[in-house]
Design an enzyme around this catalytic site. Structure first.
Site, PDB file in Angstrom:
ATOM      1  CB  SER A  75      -0.891   0.021   1.241  1.00  0.00           C
ATOM      2  OG  SER A  75      -1.648  -1.152   1.323  1.00  0.00           O
TER       3      SER A  75
HETATM    4  N1  SAH Z   1      -1.085  -4.854   3.858  1.00  0.00           N
HETATM    5  C1  SAH Z   1      -0.319  -5.151   2.668  1.00  0.00           C
HETATM    6  C2  SAH Z   1      -1.087  -4.751   1.417  1.00  0.00           C
HETATM    7  C3  SAH Z   1      -1.257  -5.923   0.591  1.00  0.00           C
HETATM    8  S1  SAH Z   1      -2.306  -5.832  -0.802  1.00  0.00           S
HETATM    9  C4  SAH Z   1       1.062  -4.542   2.721  1.00  0.00           C
HETATM   10  O1  SAH Z   1       1.328  -3.769   3.646  1.00  0.00           O
HETATM   11  O2  SAH Z   1       1.881  -4.863   1.859  1.00  0.00           O
HETATM   12  C5  SAH Z   1      -3.641  -6.850  -0.267  1.00  0.00           C
HETATM   13  C6  SAH Z   1      -3.309  -8.254   0.134  1.00  0.00           C
HETATM   14  O3  SAH Z   1      -4.537  -8.854   0.529  1.00  0.00           O
HETATM   15  C7  SAH Z   1      -2.735  -9.134  -0.977  1.00  0.00           C
HETATM   16  O4  SAH Z   1      -1.531  -9.706  -0.567  1.00  0.00           O
HETATM   17  C8  SAH Z   1      -3.819 -10.192  -1.188  1.00  0.00           C
HETATM   18  O5  SAH Z   1      -3.312 -11.471  -1.536  1.00  0.00           O
HETATM   19  C9  SAH Z   1      -4.490 -10.209   0.173  1.00  0.00           C
HETATM   20  N2  SAH Z   1      -5.845 -10.753   0.184  1.00  0.00           N
HETATM   21  C10 SAH Z   1      -6.851 -10.545  -0.706  1.00  0.00           C
HETATM   22  N3  SAH Z   1      -7.954 -11.214  -0.326  1.00  0.00           N
HETATM   23  C11 SAH Z   1      -7.639 -11.848   0.841  1.00  0.00           C
HETATM   24  C12 SAH Z   1      -8.367 -12.703   1.720  1.00  0.00           C
HETATM   25  N4  SAH Z   1      -9.636 -13.054   1.509  1.00  0.00           N
HETATM   26  N5  SAH Z   1      -7.726 -13.160   2.819  1.00  0.00           N
HETATM   27  C13 SAH Z   1      -6.438 -12.834   3.079  1.00  0.00           C
HETATM   28  N6  SAH Z   1      -5.709 -12.045   2.284  1.00  0.00           N
HETATM   29  C14 SAH Z   1      -6.305 -11.540   1.178  1.00  0.00           C
END
Ligand code: SAH
Length: 233
Positions: A75
């Site tokens: 993010s």
């Molecule tokens: N918080 C992260 C942002 C990651 S982007 C950071 O600081 O880097 C969003 C993430 O959510 C992705 O890695 C994706 O695989 C995950 N994601 C999407 N749907 C999900 C679900 N149902 N359960 C767990 N993770 C999920």
């Protein structure tokens, strides 16, 4: 308070990953309305360049989302700061290390958001559906000495065994708030989640009241990758 993160000499960064560049990011976050000094100190202390591929390290202190593989992104720092501020606002001003508040994150991704919370003394629980991303994030937590509990699962079910949580952050966008998560929020706790369509969402902040009911406010427009169902390796 001093952020709790253990840095090796090579983690400190030079040039485009060095302190001057990080200070510029902090100034920019301040200009864009981030006020909580604890959050700014954590963002200054946690080396974001270690949460992206080496080829992208020189762009790690720009205020942008960056690709992390599997079509996912780390993010934007402003979004991490805003979500962290919103969750901290519902916690005691001084975090007691003997009784750290519990926060659940859905979507570990690179591990950066979890690392910021852990550096603030929060006991982070994070769930990721893509095994490969989670394995890499876990290595980062270990090498930075961060206390993060994580699991490979579909985060839409939350983590009921460890509920209630003093805060919940959802870092992937869904059309509606996930009810299973809201009920895992402690009284007085805050849930922050992007809600809306695939191209843009509203960052919703939900508070659980003393009587168990919920109130919500909108913190602004954001863009997140979608919250998906199921798990993959
Ligand atoms: N918080 C992260 C942002 C990651 S982007 C950071 O600081 O880097 C969003 C993430 O959510 C992705 O890695 C994706 O695989 C995950 N994601 C999407 N749907 C999900 C679900 N149902 N359960 C767990 N993770 C999920």
């Amino acid at each position: 308070m001093t952020p709790r993160v253990r840095l090796q000499p090579e983690d400190v960064g030079v040039g485009m990953t060095g302190q001057r560049v990080r200070d510029r990011l902090i100034e920019r976050l301040r200009e864009n309305g981030i006020r909580d000094e604890r959050v700014l100190a954590a963002i200054r202390a946690v080396p974001r360049h270690l949460f992206v591929d080496e080829a992208l390290a020189a762009r790690a202190y720009e205020d942008n989302a960056l690709p992390i593989g599997h079509g996912q992104t780390i993010s934007q720092p402003w979004v991490v700061a805003r979500m962290t501020e919103a969750v901290l606002a519902g916690l005691p001003a001084i975090i007691d290390p003997a009784q750290p508040p519990k926060v659940l994150e859905i979507g570990t991704g690179s591990g950066y958001q979890a690392a910021i919370l852990a550096a603030l003394g929060v006991h982070v629980h994070t769930v990721e559906r893509i095994g490969d991303l989670l394995r890499t994030a876990r290595k980062r937590f270990r090498s930075l000495g961060l206390n993060v509990r994580s699991k490979h699962d579909d985060g839409r079910i939350g983590w009921p065994e460890h509920a209630p949580f003093d805060g919940i952050l959802v870092t992937a966008g869904a059309a509606a708030l996930v009810d299973a998560l809201a009920v895992q929020l402690a009284v007085g706790g805050t849930l922050v989640a992007p809600v809306g369509g695939p191209s843009q969402q509203a960052l919703m902040c939900v508070h659980r009241q003393e009587d168990g009911s919920f109130t919500s406010e909108e913190l602004g427009a954001v863009v997140f990758v979608p919250l998906l169902s199921g798990v993959m390796d």
